[in-house]
Design an enzyme around this catalytic site. Sequence first.
Site, PDB file in Angstrom:
ATOM      1  N   ASN A 105      69.231  52.200  39.628  1.00  0.00           N
ATOM      2  CA  ASN A 105      69.307  52.003  41.085  1.00  0.00           C
ATOM      3  C   ASN A 105      70.382  50.966  41.380  1.00  0.00           C
ATOM      4  O   ASN A 105      70.453  49.932  40.710  1.00  0.00           O
ATOM      5  CB  ASN A 105      67.967  51.475  41.618  1.00  0.00           C
ATOM      6  CG  ASN A 105      68.088  50.948  43.048  1.00  0.00           C
ATOM      7  OD1 ASN A 105      68.214  51.732  43.987  1.00  0.00           O
ATOM      8  ND2 ASN A 105      68.076  49.630  43.219  1.00  0.00           N
ATOM      9  N   GLU A 106      71.194  51.229  42.363  1.00  0.00           N
ATOM     10  CA  GLU A 106      72.243  50.282  42.777  1.00  0.00           C
ATOM     11  C   GLU A 106      72.881  49.624  41.545  1.00  0.00           C
ATOM     12  O   GLU A 106      72.953  48.393  41.433  1.00  0.00           O
ATOM     13  CB  GLU A 106      71.694  49.245  43.768  1.00  0.00           C
ATOM     14  CG  GLU A 106      71.267  49.893  45.071  1.00  0.00           C
ATOM     15  CD  GLU A 106      71.063  48.938  46.263  1.00  0.00           C
ATOM     16  OE1 GLU A 106      71.083  47.713  46.081  1.00  0.00           O
ATOM     17  OE2 GLU A 106      70.916  49.466  47.384  1.00  0.00           O
ATOM     18  N   GLU A 157      67.968  55.508  50.213  1.00  0.00           N
ATOM     19  CA  GLU A 157      67.631  54.294  50.961  1.00  0.00           C
ATOM     20  C   GLU A 157      68.438  54.308  52.244  1.00  0.00           C
ATOM     21  O   GLU A 157      69.676  54.305  52.207  1.00  0.00           O
ATOM     22  CB  GLU A 157      67.950  53.030  50.146  1.00  0.00           C
ATOM     23  CG  GLU A 157      66.988  52.810  48.997  1.00  0.00           C
ATOM     24  CD  GLU A 157      67.174  51.475  48.287  1.00  0.00           C
ATOM     25  OE1 GLU A 157      67.588  50.489  48.929  1.00  0.00           O
ATOM     26  OE2 GLU A 157      66.890  51.438  47.076  1.00  0.00           O
TER      27      GLU A 157
HETATM   28  O1  AHR Z   1      65.050  48.322  50.148  1.00  0.00           O
HETATM   29  C1  AHR Z   1      65.290  47.000  49.758  1.00  0.00           C
HETATM   30  C2  AHR Z   1      66.366  46.877  48.705  1.00  0.00           C
HETATM   31  O2  AHR Z   1      67.592  47.293  49.235  1.00  0.00           O
HETATM   32  C3  AHR Z   1      66.208  47.734  47.474  1.00  0.00           C
HETATM   33  O3  AHR Z   1      65.388  47.164  46.527  1.00  0.00           O
HETATM   34  C4  AHR Z   1      67.607  47.837  46.961  1.00  0.00           C
HETATM   35  O4  AHR Z   1      67.838  49.013  46.230  1.00  0.00           O
HETATM   36  C5  AHR Z   1      68.458  47.708  48.207  1.00  0.00           C
HETATM   37  O5  AHR Z   1      69.464  46.783  48.062  1.00  0.00           O
END
Ligand code: AHR
Length: 495
Positions: free
Chosen positions: A172-173, A297
């Site tokens: 993730n990210e 997201e």
């Molecule tokens: O949704 C909050 C955060 O935002 C998540 O953990 C991350 O993936 C994003 O930066």
Amino acid sequence: MEKYLINPNQKISKISKDIYGHFSEHLGRCIYDGMYVGENSDIPNVNGMRCDVVNALKEMGIPVLRWPGGCFADEYHWKDGIGEKSKRKKMINTHWGGVVEDNSFGTHEFFELCRQLGCDAYINGNVGSGTVEEMNEWVEYMTFDGVSPMAELRAENGHKEPWKIKYFGVGNESWGCGGNMDPEYYGDLFKRYNTYVRDYDSNYHINRIACGPNGNNYHWTKQVMDKVKYHANGLALHYYTVPTGNWDHKGSATEFDEAEYDSTISKAYEMELLVSNHIKMMDSVKPDHRVKLVIDEWGTWFDVEPGTNPGFLYQQSTMRDAVVAGLTLNIFNKHADRIMMANIAQTVNVLQAVILTDGDKMVLTPTYHIFKMYKDHQENTLVGSFLTTKELTSEMNNKKSYPQLTESASIDENGVVYSTITNCSASEAVEIKCQVADTSVTKITAEILTGDIHDKNDFENGERVTVKAFDDFEMTADGFIATIPACSIVKFIIK
Ligand code: AHR
């Protein structure tokens, strides 16, 4: 008067129900308190899951749930969250609020939650601080039906039957909290980790999601696509709407003026450009559309509610959020041919939540009502539609323009047409004339969510913003003439 044309003969593509997906992270009170209270809680629960929240999410039509993060995913070691609860590791959630994570909600509890919700599972694996072996074993633990160490461990922990994972995120990210990687390096890592995300059930393919770009980072999309184009099924874009554009002072969730409202809407509308441009970039690398876009997201991100833990990202939600949700879901519907899934952040008590809780109390936010209104689009066919509209401008967001009205239309298998329209203006109603091509309209019903831009539901009054029947329209032989109020979202059902 604006003109609105719907062409039910122009069938574009199926709108996957997964566009209406949600995201739940071990962050603040999303999981703990929000969805999971434990078996011994006084709050009515089934196997630890809050009955009120589960019932509300089911009624809203939740199709898929992403877990365990977010940034938390790249620090999560799944073996800490299995086995007898009293023996599970207690640790500090270093990323979110520095609170104790007792791991009482783990893999078994997540699948139990999905079972109760009747939704599919989207698991996000750990690339940032986990090993290939750890990811490989987790997938084996969850999905292998046979004789193997992980399948036996699962059975020992009380679940003989394997579960199904519809989507699996490989990191993730990874450009940020998931390891601060360059796209080329991440692309190589994706291929390596993904090799060991096995499809143990030959009749069931796990859709693999690669970490995609942050907002308008098209370079990331290009470089990662180049590496993963034969391996990934989806590439995950993240984009949050921050009204001021300043992450240190994002703006209040409830106290804002019209300029900040306009800026919020114009920034939310940037999603249209991001989706179109990332799709173009993906096509430039792999024109056969093999890899779909995922937006796992999205949503508004404001300053936290005063007096709450800054690491919990708890914010209230108003009609402004409802307009953001309505216009964003219209954008996703209109790109349904290329969008595989989207997940608003986050389901309960975090960011643009659909539900807020306080002890045993629960409130449905305006955004909840949008998801429920739009649920009719799930699995329908997107049809051609076009609505003329005035362009509005946000002074605060560099004079960027955005449409006052947005829309999308779909048709179900019985030929019923559903159209959702947002009027993004804070103050101006608009008259529209709708014509549905080649159709003699026999019946129209409609519903609306509207109010002042600041209207919200809270624990004192949870019914201030609710969906109402809408009858400010006149039926014509082939459609209708209606006045769409300012700051509103209207759904028409046309037979
Ligand atoms: O949704 C909050 C955060 O935002 C998540 O953990 C991350 O993936 C994003 O930066």
